[in-house]
Structure formats: structure tokens, C-alpha cells
Motif scaffolding. Sequence first.
Motif, PDB file in Angstrom:
ATOM      1  N   LEU A   5       0.784  -1.171  -0.012  1.00 37.52           N
ATOM      2  CA  LEU A   5       0.000   0.000  -0.201  1.00 37.52           C
ATOM      3  C   LEU A   5       0.808   1.261  -0.142  1.00 37.52           C
ATOM      4  O   LEU A   5       0.565   2.310  -0.737  1.00 37.52           O
ATOM      5  N   LEU A   6       1.788   1.365   0.791  1.00 42.92           N
ATOM      6  CA  LEU A   6       2.676   2.417   0.819  1.00 42.92           C
ATOM      7  C   LEU A   6       3.333   2.625  -0.321  1.00 42.92           C
ATOM      8  O   LEU A   6       3.584   3.622  -0.890  1.00 42.92           O
ATOM      9  N   SER A   7       4.089   1.475  -1.119  1.00 39.19           N
ATOM     10  CA  SER A   7       4.693   1.845  -2.349  1.00 39.19           C
ATOM     11  C   SER A   7       3.739   2.052  -3.344  1.00 39.19           C
ATOM     12  O   SER A   7       4.010   2.739  -4.606  1.00 39.19           O
ATOM     13  N   ALA A   8       2.311   1.923  -3.127  1.00 37.20           N
ATOM     14  CA  ALA A   8       1.527   2.326  -4.249  1.00 37.20           C
ATOM     15  C   ALA A   8       0.978   3.561  -3.956  1.00 37.20           C
ATOM     16  O   ALA A   8       0.280   4.405  -4.690  1.00 37.20           O
ATOM     17  N   GLY A   9       1.596   4.504  -3.026  1.00 37.49           N
ATOM     18  CA  GLY A   9       1.184   5.913  -2.677  1.00 37.49           C
ATOM     19  C   GLY A   9       0.422   6.200  -1.296  1.00 37.49           C
ATOM     20  O   GLY A   9      -0.076   7.318  -1.285  1.00 37.49           O
ATOM     21  N   ALA A  10       0.044   5.075  -0.596  1.00 35.54           N
ATOM     22  CA  ALA A  10      -0.670   5.227   0.584  1.00 35.54           C
ATOM     23  C   ALA A  10      -0.103   6.098   1.719  1.00 35.54           C
ATOM     24  O   ALA A  10       1.097   6.308   1.681  1.00 35.54           O
ATOM     25  N   LEU A  11      -0.935   7.045   2.344  1.00 41.06           N
ATOM     26  CA  LEU A  11      -0.220   7.852   3.238  1.00 41.06           C
ATOM     27  C   LEU A  11      -0.729   7.545   4.798  1.00 41.06           C
ATOM     28  O   LEU A  11      -1.861   7.470   5.069  1.00 41.06           O
ATOM     29  N   LEU A  12       0.473   7.644   5.423  1.00 40.04           N
ATOM     30  CA  LEU A  12       0.030   7.164   6.903  1.00 40.04           C
ATOM     31  C   LEU A  12      -0.208   8.299   7.710  1.00 40.04           C
ATOM     32  O   LEU A  12       0.528   9.344   7.623  1.00 40.04           O
ATOM     33  N   ILE A  13      -1.304   8.236   8.582  1.00 42.63           N
ATOM     34  CA  ILE A  13      -1.838   9.169   9.235  1.00 42.63           C
ATOM     35  C   ILE A  13      -1.724   8.938  10.894  1.00 42.63           C
ATOM     36  O   ILE A  13      -2.668   7.932  11.373  1.00 42.63           O
ATOM     37  N   ASP A  14      -0.908   9.525  11.600  1.00 39.78           N
ATOM     38  CA  ASP A  14      -0.874   9.309  12.989  1.00 39.78           C
ATOM     39  C   ASP A  14      -1.835  10.186  13.955  1.00 39.78           C
ATOM     40  O   ASP A  14      -2.232  11.195  13.877  1.00 39.78           O
ATOM     41  N   ALA A  15      -2.895   9.060  14.541  1.00 39.45           N
ATOM     42  CA  ALA A  15      -3.991   9.598  15.320  1.00 39.45           C
ATOM     43  C   ALA A  15      -3.711  10.143  16.666  1.00 39.45           C
ATOM     44  O   ALA A  15      -4.691  10.526  17.475  1.00 39.45           O
ATOM     45  N   ARG A  16      -2.457   9.995  17.212  1.00 39.12           N
ATOM     46  CA  ARG A  16      -2.017  10.063  18.488  1.00 39.12           C
ATOM     47  C   ARG A  16      -1.767  11.591  18.453  1.00 39.12           C
ATOM     48  O   ARG A  16      -1.926  12.382  17.713  1.00 39.12           O
ATOM     49  N   ALA A  35       7.745   6.267   9.936  1.00 36.54           N
ATOM     50  CA  ALA A  35       8.405   6.980   8.919  1.00 36.54           C
ATOM     51  C   ALA A  35       7.384   7.423   7.839  1.00 36.54           C
ATOM     52  O   ALA A  35       6.916   6.461   7.341  1.00 36.54           O
ATOM     53  N   GLY A  36       7.390   8.751   7.317  1.00 42.36           N
ATOM     54  CA  GLY A  36       6.529   9.224   6.390  1.00 42.36           C
ATOM     55  C   GLY A  36       5.263   9.638   6.856  1.00 42.36           C
ATOM     56  O   GLY A  36       4.308  10.071   6.147  1.00 42.36           O
ATOM     57  N   ALA A  37       4.898   9.412   8.159  1.00 48.30           N
ATOM     58  CA  ALA A  37       3.362   9.604   8.642  1.00 48.30           C
ATOM     59  C   ALA A  37       3.354  11.022   8.718  1.00 48.30           C
ATOM     60  O   ALA A  37       4.254  11.920   9.107  1.00 48.30           O
ATOM     61  N   LEU A  38       2.022  11.410   8.477  1.00 47.83           N
ATOM     62  CA  LEU A  38       1.464  12.799   8.863  1.00 47.83           C
ATOM     63  C   LEU A  38       0.517  12.849  10.303  1.00 47.83           C
ATOM     64  O   LEU A  38       0.030  11.892  10.377  1.00 47.83           O
ATOM     65  N   SER A  39       0.840  13.842  10.799  1.00 52.48           N
ATOM     66  CA  SER A  39      -0.148  14.112  12.361  1.00 52.48           C
ATOM     67  C   SER A  39      -1.414  14.559  12.022  1.00 52.48           C
ATOM     68  O   SER A  39      -1.526  15.377  11.253  1.00 52.48           O
ATOM     69  N   LEU A  40      -2.310  13.871  12.351  1.00 47.89           N
ATOM     70  CA  LEU A  40      -3.733  14.572  12.486  1.00 47.89           C
ATOM     71  C   LEU A  40      -4.295  13.668  13.794  1.00 47.89           C
ATOM     72  O   LEU A  40      -5.204  12.881  13.743  1.00 47.89           O
ATOM     73  N   PRO A  41      -4.096  14.497  14.999  1.00 49.57           N
ATOM     74  CA  PRO A  41      -4.621  13.793  16.211  1.00 49.57           C
ATOM     75  C   PRO A  41      -6.052  13.987  16.260  1.00 49.57           C
ATOM     76  O   PRO A  41      -6.798  14.845  16.005  1.00 49.57           O
ATOM     77  N   PHE A  42      -6.727  12.666  16.691  1.00 38.97           N
ATOM     78  CA  PHE A  42      -7.958  12.451  16.838  1.00 38.97           C
ATOM     79  C   PHE A  42      -8.640  13.415  17.579  1.00 38.97           C
ATOM     80  O   PHE A  42      -9.565  14.071  17.353  1.00 38.97           O
ATOM     81  N   ALA A  43      -7.941  13.992  18.839  1.00 40.35           N
ATOM     82  CA  ALA A  43      -8.443  14.867  19.990  1.00 40.35           C
ATOM     83  C   ALA A  43      -8.702  16.192  19.500  1.00 40.35           C
ATOM     84  O   ALA A  43      -9.401  16.970  19.820  1.00 40.35           O
ATOM     85  N   ASP A  44      -7.825  16.425  18.539  1.00 40.42           N
ATOM     86  CA  ASP A  44      -7.918  17.980  17.763  1.00 40.42           C
ATOM     87  C   ASP A  44      -8.463  17.696  16.371  1.00 40.42           C
ATOM     88  O   ASP A  44      -8.086  18.868  15.582  1.00 40.42           O
ATOM     89  N   PHE A  45      -9.433  16.893  16.033  1.00 39.68           N
ATOM     90  CA  PHE A  45      -9.769  16.553  14.749  1.00 39.68           C
ATOM     91  C   PHE A  45     -10.344  17.924  14.150  1.00 39.68           C
ATOM     92  O   PHE A  45     -10.391  18.419  13.107  1.00 39.68           O
ATOM     93  N   ASN A 102     -10.447  21.109  14.784  1.00 43.85           N
ATOM     94  CA  ASN A 102      -9.543  22.018  14.582  1.00 43.85           C
ATOM     95  C   ASN A 102      -8.629  22.072  13.292  1.00 43.85           C
ATOM     96  O   ASN A 102      -8.144  22.971  12.623  1.00 43.85           O
ATOM     97  N   GLN A 103      -8.121  20.728  13.142  1.00 40.28           N
ATOM     98  CA  GLN A 103      -7.101  20.588  11.982  1.00 40.28           C
ATOM     99  C   GLN A 103      -7.742  19.787  10.632  1.00 40.28           C
ATOM    100  O   GLN A 103      -7.135  20.061   9.608  1.00 40.28           O
ATOM    101  N   ILE A 104      -9.126  19.670  10.646  1.00 39.96           N
ATOM    102  CA  ILE A 104      -9.421  18.725   9.498  1.00 39.96           C
ATOM    103  C   ILE A 104      -9.539  19.747   8.240  1.00 39.96           C
ATOM    104  O   ILE A 104      -9.413  19.345   7.131  1.00 39.96           O
ATOM    105  N   GLU A 105      -9.850  20.959   8.169  1.00 35.08           N
ATOM    106  CA  GLU A 105     -10.034  21.859   7.167  1.00 35.08           C
ATOM    107  C   GLU A 105      -8.555  22.185   6.394  1.00 35.08           C
ATOM    108  O   GLU A 105      -8.689  22.074   5.541  1.00 35.08           O
ATOM    109  N   LYS A 106      -7.557  22.215   7.281  1.00 37.25           N
ATOM    110  CA  LYS A 106      -6.430  22.530   6.909  1.00 37.25           C
ATOM    111  C   LYS A 106      -5.725  21.045   5.957  1.00 37.25           C
ATOM    112  O   LYS A 106      -5.239  21.223   5.082  1.00 37.25           O
ATOM    113  N   PHE A 107      -6.303  19.958   6.737  1.00 34.73           N
ATOM    114  CA  PHE A 107      -5.978  18.595   6.387  1.00 34.73           C
ATOM    115  C   PHE A 107      -6.685  18.314   4.831  1.00 34.73           C
ATOM    116  O   PHE A 107      -5.760  17.965   3.886  1.00 34.73           O
TER     117      PHE A 107
END
Lengths: 179, 146
Positions: A81-92, A103-113, A115-120
Motif C-alpha cells: 500500500l505504501l509503495s502504491a502511494g498510501a499515506l500514513l496518518i498518526d491519530a495520536r 516514517a513518512g506519517a503525517l499527524s492528525l490527532p483525533f483529539a484535535d480533529f 480544528n485540523q480537518i479543514e487544513k488537512f
Amino acid sequence: MNSLFLSPSMRRIFLEVLILCVLSATVGLSLNFKLIFRVFSGKSVAPAVSNSAETSEGTIVAADAIDAFPIPIELVDLDELLSAGALLIDARSFHSYQQEHLAGALSLPFADFANQIEKFKQLIPVDQTLITYCSGYGCPDSFDLGVRLIQEGYLDVLVYEGGLPEWKDAGRALEGANQ
Amino acid sequence: MKLLRKTVYHISRLVLAAVFIYAGVVKANDVVDFAGQIANYQILPYAWNYLIASILPYLELLCGILLLLNMRIRPAVLVLFVLNIIFMLALSSAIIRGLDIDCGCFKPGAANPTSPLTALWRDVGLLVLLVATWVLRDLRHPMEAD
């Protein structure tokens, strides 16, 4: 033959052991058959998903109504999946992400969802394959984040249940301040 | 001497009953989290963790109830003995592989997780109680000779 295992008493004990096992399996499978069916048919068990959630537009969406379960994947599925271009999202939390993350993950904390979803959404297109993760099997945030992302319109959301602990145990690459 | 044996037998039986009824109830109450605890050992395929997590708590609970009621003691002890050996092998495997996980012995997601090494020592204690219960029960009701 005076063998202990062939004595009538031992035969009776083994028979009773068998009955205990069959009885427990019957009760356990009867009470959890929906869960077992979902797991064996490759669907998520979604342990802690709330029944409704508020989208960034302020609309309350019933999770049940849109069947918003992210699909669970295992460590062995990740490479392809990662070699096909999937993106890891860190929910912590962002602090935990800064300490260490896959390695390669983006942060999108579930607790702050909220506030951050629009930017995401501005950064990541909805047809991007996303793989959420958190602190392993006991952690529900990756499931909950996956549900919220689907509700926000993301079309291909998966959840890596093993999360950071399994990734570390497998000796995979990490990034962050602790590395 | 007979009174001492009887006392040790009943104490062992009741301690085991309390431990396994408690373990069975808390695990049965949260099967998904318990499946996660089993999965942390990285021994079984994904779906099998849920299958085991659905059945195991009821086996522990049933054996614990039989011990409490002082019924079918030897079958219950035999089942728990085999389970304990399997737990110990899984814990040893986790220790050898250096896995830093909660043992998943009791409440899934507990505030104070138990390390595999601590759990292994606890299982040794349970094994001693199981053997004592089997042997002392055997003395009270000796098996017929063939």
C-alpha cells in the motif's frame, strides 16, 4: 494395561474436558457471532466509534447510516500500500507524534480533529488512500479517526491496528525526536 | 494431617476459582480489547485473535465456577493447567522476542499493565495451586485401578 491414560477415570476426565471446551466455545461464539463474522469477512470491528459525529460543516452524521468503517489492514499489507502511494496518518497527540512516529506519517490527532480537518483537506485530496494508526490494538483513536475521515468525504481509508508498537517490534523505520 | 490437606485443598480451589472467574468476567466484558492483547503477542493470524478472545474467557469462567462449586474439579483443573502452560509458552516467547507488551492476563487496557516476566512468575504460582488441587483432590477420591 494399567496405563494411567487408559483408566476409566482418566477417560471420563478427558470426556468432561471436551464437554467443557465445547460448552465454552458454544457460549462464546453465540454471544460474539457478529464480531467473529465481521472479522472473518474482513470488516473492521470498530470498537469505540460513537454513533454520530459532527463534520467540519457542522452537520451531525450518524455513523450507522453511512456504514463508515475503515478497513483493517495488517503489517504485511503495508509495504504494498505504501509503495502504491498510501499515506500514513498518526491519530495520536502531536506531542507523541513529535517524539516518534512511523516514517513518512503525517499527524492528525483525533483529539484535535475539528480544528485540523479543514487544513488537512486543503493539503490531502479525498481520493488519496489513507492509513490511520495509533498506539496499537488497545487504542481506538485510529478507528475513530478513520470514521471521521470517511465522513469528511475520504474515499479510501484503512486502519493499521498494530500501530506504533507492532511497527517498532518489526524493526521498521521511525522518525521523531527520540530517533 | 488430614485436616491440613483438606484446608490446603479448599484454599487452593477457592483462590483459583476467584482468579479465573475474575479473569473470565473482565475479558468477556471487552472481547475486542482482549483480542488486541492477544494480537500483541504476534503469534496468531489477525482473525484468530478474535476467535480465541471470544471463547477463552468463557472457558476460564466455567472452570472457575466449577472450582467454586467444588464440582468436576479434575476436568476443570486439567483445562486450566493446559491453558496455563499455553499462557506460559506465549509469555516466554514474548520475553525472548523482547516484546514490551501488557500480558493481557486480566483487565484489558488496565492502568498498570503487567509485564510478561511478572505474569510468568504469577503463572508459576497458579500452576503450583493447580497441581496441589489436583493431587489433594486425587487423595480424597483416588482413581480406580484397572
